[in-house]
Scaffold this active site. Structure first.
Site, PDB file in Angstrom:
ATOM      1  N   LYS A 116       0.901  -1.335   0.087  1.00  0.00           N
ATOM      2  CA  LYS A 116       0.035  -0.046  -0.147  1.00  0.00           C
ATOM      3  C   LYS A 116       0.841   1.198  -0.119  1.00  0.00           C
ATOM      4  O   LYS A 116       0.323   2.293   0.407  1.00  0.00           O
ATOM      5  CB  LYS A 116      -0.895   0.066   1.060  1.00  0.00           C
ATOM      6  CG  LYS A 116      -1.854  -1.261   1.350  1.00  0.00           C
ATOM      7  CD  LYS A 116      -2.516  -1.525  -0.040  1.00  0.00           C
ATOM      8  CE  LYS A 116      -3.678  -0.254  -0.402  1.00  0.00           C
ATOM      9  NZ  LYS A 116      -4.194  -0.741  -1.738  1.00  0.00           N
ATOM     10  N   GLY A 117       2.127   0.986  -0.626  1.00  0.00           N
ATOM     11  CA  GLY A 117       2.863   2.281  -0.648  1.00  0.00           C
ATOM     12  C   GLY A 117       2.750   2.981  -2.003  1.00  0.00           C
ATOM     13  O   GLY A 117       3.388   4.199  -2.151  1.00  0.00           O
ATOM     14  N   THR A 119       3.779   0.531  -4.954  1.00  0.00           N
ATOM     15  CA  THR A 119       4.729  -0.387  -5.685  1.00  0.00           C
ATOM     16  C   THR A 119       3.897  -0.694  -7.081  1.00  0.00           C
ATOM     17  O   THR A 119       4.619  -0.975  -7.905  1.00  0.00           O
ATOM     18  CB  THR A 119       4.897  -1.571  -4.986  1.00  0.00           C
ATOM     19  OG1 THR A 119       3.797  -2.273  -4.437  1.00  0.00           O
ATOM     20  CG2 THR A 119       5.566  -1.168  -3.699  1.00  0.00           C
ATOM     21  N   ARG A 197       5.573   5.365   2.305  1.00  0.00           N
ATOM     22  CA  ARG A 197       4.427   5.978   2.512  1.00  0.00           C
ATOM     23  C   ARG A 197       4.198   6.436   4.017  1.00  0.00           C
ATOM     24  O   ARG A 197       4.544   5.837   4.826  1.00  0.00           O
ATOM     25  CB  ARG A 197       3.335   5.675   1.910  1.00  0.00           C
ATOM     26  CG  ARG A 197       1.944   6.416   1.987  1.00  0.00           C
ATOM     27  CD  ARG A 197       0.819   5.612   1.271  1.00  0.00           C
ATOM     28  NE  ARG A 197      -0.555   6.216   0.998  1.00  0.00           N
ATOM     29  CZ  ARG A 197      -1.554   5.642   0.571  1.00  0.00           C
ATOM     30  NH1 ARG A 197      -1.570   4.291   0.568  1.00  0.00           N
ATOM     31  NH2 ARG A 197      -2.766   6.327   0.649  1.00  0.00           N
ATOM     32  N   THR A 325     -11.893   5.107  -1.080  1.00  0.00           N
ATOM     33  CA  THR A 325     -12.259   6.159  -0.249  1.00  0.00           C
ATOM     34  C   THR A 325     -11.980   5.584   1.130  1.00  0.00           C
ATOM     35  O   THR A 325     -12.548   4.321   1.536  1.00  0.00           O
ATOM     36  CB  THR A 325     -13.638   6.374  -0.221  1.00  0.00           C
ATOM     37  OG1 THR A 325     -14.033   6.866  -1.734  1.00  0.00           O
ATOM     38  CG2 THR A 325     -14.171   7.659   0.602  1.00  0.00           C
TER      39      THR A 325
END
Length: 361
Positions: A116-117, A119, A197, A325
């Protein structure tokens, strides 16, 4: 009368001869492979047949009931990985139909984190470059399938020509204790890319992804806190643990010098993709081909997309799973988590020589 008979005889004999000649010609062409009802496409196509063959073979191996020592959970992960491989492709390159061009090589560079960075975005942006060839799925070799051997891993990779770089990305490598030693066993000169992140935002994004797959998941605040009274953060929860970047980097630095790493800002990959991609291309020793002309900002999704590639009717954006979201998280919970990460962030800044500015938000 005699002439008339001769004419009819000559006409009938000629007809039979011509008919036999046509039949013979037809069979000759069929035998030599020239009478296919569908013409064979010459030149190049958008589908990488070599990778399709590799994917089918990998799927057969992953789905085979071969003797495994995995637990039930690991077997479930195995199936999920197989599904990802099934959806993977390397359709962004045009190569000859023949799969005999090039050589399968071990990756010279690996995107090792973080989940979740950003990639997937980085890999898709890199694949625009003509000198980059990447395996589309996440092979998870160094954390899940290492027992299959290095040759199995090498055979997963796409073929490359001289001057091209082979790459893969598996974000869980960064947080897996055994992964650095496994990668070094393959090649201690491997270049390593880590997309990082803000760990608070990353944890919420991680939770959001899991929630989309499991709507009955408990609330973020109930998972992030060990005890609601004391307010202690639960570091055993993977969404929290992944954000301890300094801890994970210490493990990798036991095997690789800092010069072998590039730390990419997930935030700048969104706000300034061409600038961050310039750093990546320099690190990989590539000519700066990927630039601002390749991107436009998608206001709906909230992140950059690739402009319409040649031969396509629409631009390329990441899938629906990207840009979800986030659910509302109480401000005091986010602040507790931010306070918890602050010393780890500062340590990470010191180790990398980069200030990512997460504590200023």
């Amino acid at each position: 009368s005699y002439r008339l008979c001769f004419f009819f005889f000559f006409y009938s004999t000629s007809s039979v001869f011509i008919t036999m000649l046509l039949i013979f010609t037809y069979f000759f062409y069929c035998l030599t492979g020239f009478c296919h009802s569908v013409p064979t496409t010459l030149g190049t196509v958008n589908v990488d047949y070599d990778i399709l063959d590799d994917r089918r073979r990998v799927l057969e191996e992953l789905r085979a009931p071969a003797q495994r020592n995995f637990t039930a959970d690991a077997q479930q992960v195995d199936v999920l990985s197989a599904n990802r491989l099934d959806r993977a492709g390397d359709q962004g390159h045009r190569i000859p139909v023949s799969n005999s061009f090039g050589t399968k090589r071990f990756p010279q560079a690996i995107i090792i984190g973080v989940k979740k960075g950003g990639t997937r975005a980085l890999l898709e942006f890199l694949r625009i470059h003509p000198d980059v060839r990447a395996f589309g799925a996440e092979p998870h070799f160094f954390d899940r399938f290492y027992d299959r051997g290095l040759e199995w891993y090498r055979n997963l990779m796409p073929r490359t020509l001289d001057g091209q770089i082979t790459m893969e990305k598996t974000p869980s490598y960064f947080v897996t204790k055994e992964a650095p030693g496994h990668v070094c066993t393959m090649n201690c000169q491997t270049k390593l890319i880590v997309v990082v992140r803000d760990p608070v935002t990353r944890a919420v994004s991680d939770y959001t992804q899991t929630l989309s797959k499991n709507p009955s998941l408990p609330s973020f605040q109930s998972l992030v806190l060990k005890n609601s009274t004391t307010g202690l953060i639960d570091t055993t929860w993977s969404a929290v643990r992944i954000g301890l970047y300094a801890k994970h980097l210490e493990n990798w630095l036991q095997y690789f010098p800092l010069s072998h790493f590039l730390f990419v800002s997930g935030e700048r990959l969104v706000s300034d993709p061409s600038g961050e991609m310039g750093r990546v291309q320099d690190f990989l020793g590539l000519k700066r081909v990927v630039s601002d002309k390749h991107f436009y900002f998608n206001q709906t999704k909230g992140f950059p997309c690739l402009k319409k590639p040649e031969g396509s009717s629409k631009p390329r954006c990441l899938g629906k799973s990207k840009g979800r979201t986030h659910p509302h998280i109480p401000t005091d919970i986010l602040q507790r988590l931010r306070d918890f990460y602050r010393p780890f962030n500062h340590r990470f800044y010191e180790m990398t020589g980069q200030n990512f500015g997460w504590d200023e938000s």
